[in-house]
Design a protein around this motif. Structure first.
Motif, PDB file in Angstrom:
ATOM      1  N   TYR A  68     -16.941  -4.565  69.689  1.00 47.28           N
ATOM      2  CA  TYR A  68     -17.093  -4.308  68.256  1.00 47.28           C
ATOM      3  C   TYR A  68     -18.240  -5.111  67.663  1.00 47.28           C
ATOM      4  CZ  TYR A  68     -12.354  -2.375  68.608  1.00 47.28           C
ATOM      5  OH  TYR A  68     -11.241  -1.645  68.958  1.00 47.28           O
ATOM      6  N   ARG A  69     -18.668  -6.168  68.372  1.00 52.15           N
ATOM      7  CA  ARG A  69     -19.773  -7.001  67.901  1.00 52.15           C
ATOM      8  C   ARG A  69     -21.046  -6.582  68.612  1.00 52.15           C
ATOM      9  NH1 ARG A  69     -24.264 -10.516  67.672  1.00 52.15           N
ATOM     10  NH2 ARG A  69     -23.729 -11.997  69.277  1.00 52.15           N
ATOM     11  N   PRO A  82     -28.541  -8.556  65.745  1.00 57.93           N
ATOM     12  CA  PRO A  82     -28.375  -8.447  64.285  1.00 57.93           C
ATOM     13  C   PRO A  82     -28.194  -9.800  63.609  1.00 57.93           C
ATOM     14  CG  PRO A  82     -27.036  -6.800  65.418  1.00 57.93           C
ATOM     15  CD  PRO A  82     -27.593  -7.704  66.477  1.00 57.93           C
ATOM     16  N   HIS A  83     -27.690 -10.762  64.357  1.00 60.22           N
ATOM     17  CA  HIS A  83     -27.494 -12.105  63.813  1.00 60.22           C
ATOM     18  C   HIS A  83     -28.810 -12.733  63.367  1.00 60.22           C
ATOM     19  CE1 HIS A  83     -25.619 -16.064  63.424  1.00 60.22           C
ATOM     20  NE2 HIS A  83     -26.577 -16.577  64.165  1.00 60.22           N
ATOM     21  N   LEU A 532     -21.510 -17.110  64.213  1.00 56.72           N
ATOM     22  CA  LEU A 532     -20.962 -16.648  65.480  1.00 56.72           C
ATOM     23  C   LEU A 532     -19.903 -17.631  65.959  1.00 56.72           C
ATOM     24  CD1 LEU A 532     -24.195 -15.524  67.395  1.00 56.72           C
ATOM     25  CD2 LEU A 532     -22.557 -14.075  66.156  1.00 56.72           C
ATOM     26  N   PHE A 533     -18.772 -17.089  66.410  1.00 59.09           N
ATOM     27  CA  PHE A 533     -17.683 -17.898  66.938  1.00 59.09           C
ATOM     28  C   PHE A 533     -17.316 -17.391  68.335  1.00 59.09           C
ATOM     29  CE2 PHE A 533     -17.186 -17.655  62.291  1.00 59.09           C
ATOM     30  CZ  PHE A 533     -17.239 -19.008  61.961  1.00 59.09           C
ATOM     31  N   ASP A 537     -18.830 -14.119  70.730  1.00 63.79           N
ATOM     32  CA  ASP A 537     -18.089 -12.861  70.796  1.00 63.79           C
ATOM     33  C   ASP A 537     -17.620 -12.374  69.431  1.00 63.79           C
ATOM     34  OD1 ASP A 537     -18.351 -12.624  73.499  1.00 63.79           O
ATOM     35  OD2 ASP A 537     -16.399 -13.511  73.981  1.00 63.79           O
ATOM     36  N   LEU A 538     -17.534 -13.260  68.452  1.00 71.15           N
ATOM     37  CA  LEU A 538     -17.025 -12.911  67.129  1.00 71.15           C
ATOM     38  C   LEU A 538     -18.069 -13.258  66.077  1.00 71.15           C
ATOM     39  CD1 LEU A 538     -14.476 -11.918  65.542  1.00 71.15           C
ATOM     40  CD2 LEU A 538     -13.866 -14.340  65.294  1.00 71.15           C
ATOM     41  N   ALA A 539     -18.395 -12.278  65.223  1.00 65.18           N
ATOM     42  CA  ALA A 539     -19.400 -12.475  64.177  1.00 65.18           C
ATOM     43  C   ALA A 539     -18.754 -12.339  62.805  1.00 65.18           C
ATOM     44  CB  ALA A 539     -20.527 -11.460  64.319  1.00 65.18           C
ATOM     45  N   LEU A 540     -19.089 -13.256  61.937  1.00 66.21           N
ATOM     46  CA  LEU A 540     -18.646 -13.221  60.541  1.00 66.21           C
ATOM     47  C   LEU A 540     -19.870 -13.319  59.660  1.00 66.21           C
ATOM     48  CD1 LEU A 540     -16.492 -13.445  58.256  1.00 66.21           C
ATOM     49  CD2 LEU A 540     -16.544 -15.930  58.608  1.00 66.21           C
TER      50      LEU A 540
END
Length: 738
Positions: A68-69, A82-83, A532-533, A537-540
């Motif tokens: 999903y990321r 994208p980050h 990124l966390f 693997d996890l983007a906020l």
């Protein structure tokens, strides 16, 4: 902006993120060769030493798709994470679309917060969305090239969908204030991989897709994607049983030469066909300004002779050359041909549906839109004056040729009949031909460690000829700018402030107004943060923004008003979470809070007399149409075992207004002095999924709208009608890989 990608050796494998990595077998062979050489050196005199032959083992590792990321995008003209982009970006990945059993672009975009759907009449049918409260019909792209024709897009050949929020500015030139929706096509891979899916569901849902990739040699491959989908509806004409129907098919073929080398060529052709019966929903009740309750929501005014036929051909060639320095020159040439004809019935507020179409309105159109686009981008990295620079420069040429006309009623008023290609020659066709030229340049400067300054500018020149006798020609030349300041104190965090000011050089956009008014412009300021966390693997992300639109145009040919508003604004804040929380738990969610209002009302000039009429002053300060004060979306899955996975989610939107913002007398929109336009209620739609995933096959059950709730997701923005969303639907899918 991240580094430009360098060519990958033909015997290299890829990591999951797409970066080159030497095959483990090759590394192992080298180690064995070294051990053998050392052993021989210890037991053999020097004069008899022999050099072992080089051992090379080549292979291709399948690139694992993003979850999903998203880990890469080219929406910023350069392939990057994208980050790294100093602007809000939402990416709907292929994995997310597959798990939700998405077939259309519209269904995929339900995952984008701050986005709503318009239901169109004759002037702007097909995919028609609002983003951050602004239209996106001038901001639809396919692989970075304009794709704004009026048709319904499919996802069978899409790898992902990137939504770059905010004004497109120098990246694309044209642009509404809401953002750019860029579809990313599937391309040939250097491996053999095949997948076939088949789906069945209620409401006569049937879909078959195929994705076939064949590796010819180390640098050549071909890919073929096919799709056929049929879908009915719970809604039906009570007198005949006719339902809204979707009948869509497509084929996409591409071939790649020199893949992952310094010179890469990818040629492709995509053909999609639709043979639908369009659903124009139910009417609003003008006395209560709410959706009409005189008839059940399941009533449909269409008849079996209605049609919505389109044929779309898009041919593209992309050539990329990577220099030894790492600079890249990427050039695209495309020809697109969009043909569409339809006859649709609109609902009646007081009369029930008829088996011969005697009640309800008739919307007809024959259109053809052709474009030729040439686009070239040069990207490079260098160090000058002690600072690192990431440079982008390019040019673009766009030729547009449009034709539209209504169809002829060969029946009667009480028993209408329209046929494809039978035009109403009593009314003139609306035609235009336009040429747009653009030059642009951008530099991202790391002036001190962790800090980057982005500066970009673009010059667009548009010239167009129209069939209109009152505004037959148009000539605009305008600048667009983009700037941003980024601070990245660590690889996992990015804080930015961005500003942009865009001009919209689109001949289609100005067909009603010509050069009688200033061109559309959009100004956006955005303050955002990205984190990124879980090891990336996890983007906020979050973004606080203000977006202004000046001289907002109307492209609905059923309207006489060229200008919708003189100035409009949306203030908003967004939050988005995407990726893997644990190895078993994934989530994709977004929340958008929006305050959209009219700052200055429209002024429209009579084409014959020159008299200027302003919209009702009472509309100043009112909430913009089809822009709820909140939207929320959530999709999450959990892997129970190595094979079983469950998931579900919700899509929610606040109430939305629909009305004409350019009307000179808005008395009907007020009740006892209070603004009370036609209003669609807020809603929530819950979905669920369960799947069993083996190595070579998958079985999945999707349930849409678990509660079978009546809700209205698409609105005709002038206020006439609303289209109900999907009722409870079960879709069982089987997938086979080989």
């Amino acid at each position: 902006m991240s580094s430009t990608l360098k060519p990958i050796p033909s015997n290299a494998s890829l990591t999951d993120s797409g970066r080159p990595r030497q095959p483990l077998l090759t590394l192992g062979a080298m180690m064995l060769a070294g051990v053998a050489f050392n052993a021989q050196a210890e037991t053999t005199p020097a004069k008899s030493e022999k050099t072992l032959p080089t051992v090379t083992v080549s292979g291709n590792k399948e690139v694992q798709p993003d979850g999903y990321r998203a880990s890469k995008t080219r929406v910023g003209k350069v392939q990057q994470d994208p980050h790294e982009i100093p602007q809000a970006v939402t990416t709907v990945t292929n994995t997310l679309m597959e798990e939700q059993q998405v077939g259309s672009l519209r269904e995929a975009l339900r995952n984008v917060s701050g986005l709503t759907f318009n239901a169109a009449e004759g002037g702007r049918s097909g995919d028609n969305m609002m983003l951050r409260g602004f239209y996106t019909f001038g901001d639809m792209y396919l692989d970075g090239i304009r794709d704004t024709a009026q048709y319904n897009r499919e996802t069978f050949n899409l790898e992902q969908i990137d939504v770059l929020r905010g004004s497109a500015a120098m990246l694309f030139g044209r642009g509404q204030a809401g953002g750019v929706i860029n579809q990313v096509s599937k391309t040939p891979l250097r491996l053999d991989r095949n997948k076939v899916t088949a789906s069945l569901g209620n409401h006569d849902y049937r879909e078959v897709t195929g994705d076939f990739n064949k590796r010819i040699n180390d640098t050549t491959a071909i890919r073929l994607n096919v799709m056929n989908r049929d879908e009915g509806s719970k809604r039906a004409n009570p007198t005949s049983g006719t339902e809204p129907e979707l009948h869509r098919s497509g084929i996409a073929a591409s071939v790649g030469f020199g893949l992952s080398t310094a010179d890469e060529i990818i040629a492709s052709h995509v053909y999609t066909k639709t043979r639908d019966i369009a659903d124009y929903g139910v009417s609003f009740d003008s006395t209560i300004h709410r959706v009409n309750t005189k008839f059940p929501a399941e009533y449909f005014w269409g008849i079996d002779r209605n049609f919505d036929d389109s044929d779309t051909h898009i041919s593209s060639v992309v050539y990329s050359h990577t220099f030894q320095s790492g600079a890249e020159l990427r050039t695209q040439l495309r020809h697109a041909d969009y043909k569409r004809q339809y006859w649709a019935k609109t609902p009646n507020a007081t009369l029930a549906p008829s088996p011969i179409g005697a009640t309800g309105g008739n919307q007809t159109r024959k259109s053809r839109y052709e474009t030729v686009t040439l686009q070239s981008d040069l990207t490079a990295q260098l160090t000058a004056l002690g600072m690192k620079h990431e440079l982008l420069a390019g040019f673009e040429y766009l030729n547009e040729d449009g034709y539209r006309r209504g169809l002829l009623n060969v029946g009667t008023a009480s028993a209408p009949q329209y046929y494809p290609d039978v035009e109403n020659t009593a009314t003139p066709a609306a035609t235009f031909k336009g040429d747009s030229y653009a030059l642009y340049a951008q530099d991202s400067i790391e002036f001190v460690p962790q800090w980057k300054l982005l500066i970009g500018a673009r010059r667009d020149q548009l010239k167009a000829d129209y069939s209109s006798t009152t505004s037959p020609k148009l000539s605009f030349g305008e600048w667009s700018v983009r700037t941003g300041l980024s601070w990245q104190p660590a690889e996992e965090s990015h804080y930015y402030l961005s500003l942009s000011d865009s001009f919209s050089p689109t001949a289609d956009l100005y067909q009603l107004s010509g050069g009688a008014y200033d061109p559309e412009r959009s100004q956006v300021i955005e303050l955002g943060a990205k984190w990124l966390f879980m090891h990336g693997d996890l983007a906020l992300r979050t973004a606080l923004y203000r977006a202004n639109k000046e001289w907002e145009r109307n492209t609905d040919l059923e309207s006489t008003a060229s200008i919708l508003t003189r100035k409009r604004r949306t203030d908003g804040i967004e939050f988005e979470l995407a990726g893997r929380i644990t190895p078993q738990w994934e989530v994709f969610s977004g929340l958008a809070l929006m305050n959209a209002k009219i700052l200055e009302v429209a002024e429209n000039r009579n084409a014959t007399t020159g008299v200027i009429t302003k919209a009702d002053a009472r509309l100043q300060g009112q909430r913009a149409r089809n822009t709820p004060d909140y939207t929320f979306n959530l999709w999450t899955t959990y892997k129970l075992t190595d094979n079983w996975k469950v998931g579900g989610g919700v899509e929610a939107k606040g109430k939305r207004y629909v009305y004409s913002p350019s009307t000179a007398d808005a008395s009907s929109l007020f009740t006892n002095g209070e603004f009370n336009p036609n209003t669609a209620p807020a809603y929530e739609r819950w979905d669920a999924m369960v799947s069993y995933e083996a190595k070579s096959w998958t079985a999945r059950l999707n349930v849409r709208n678990l509660a079978d709730k009546v809700y209205y997701d698409a609105l005709y923005d002038n206020g006439g009608f609303a289209v109900p969303g999907t009722r409870r639907a079960y879709i069982l899918t089987g997938e086979f890989k080989f």
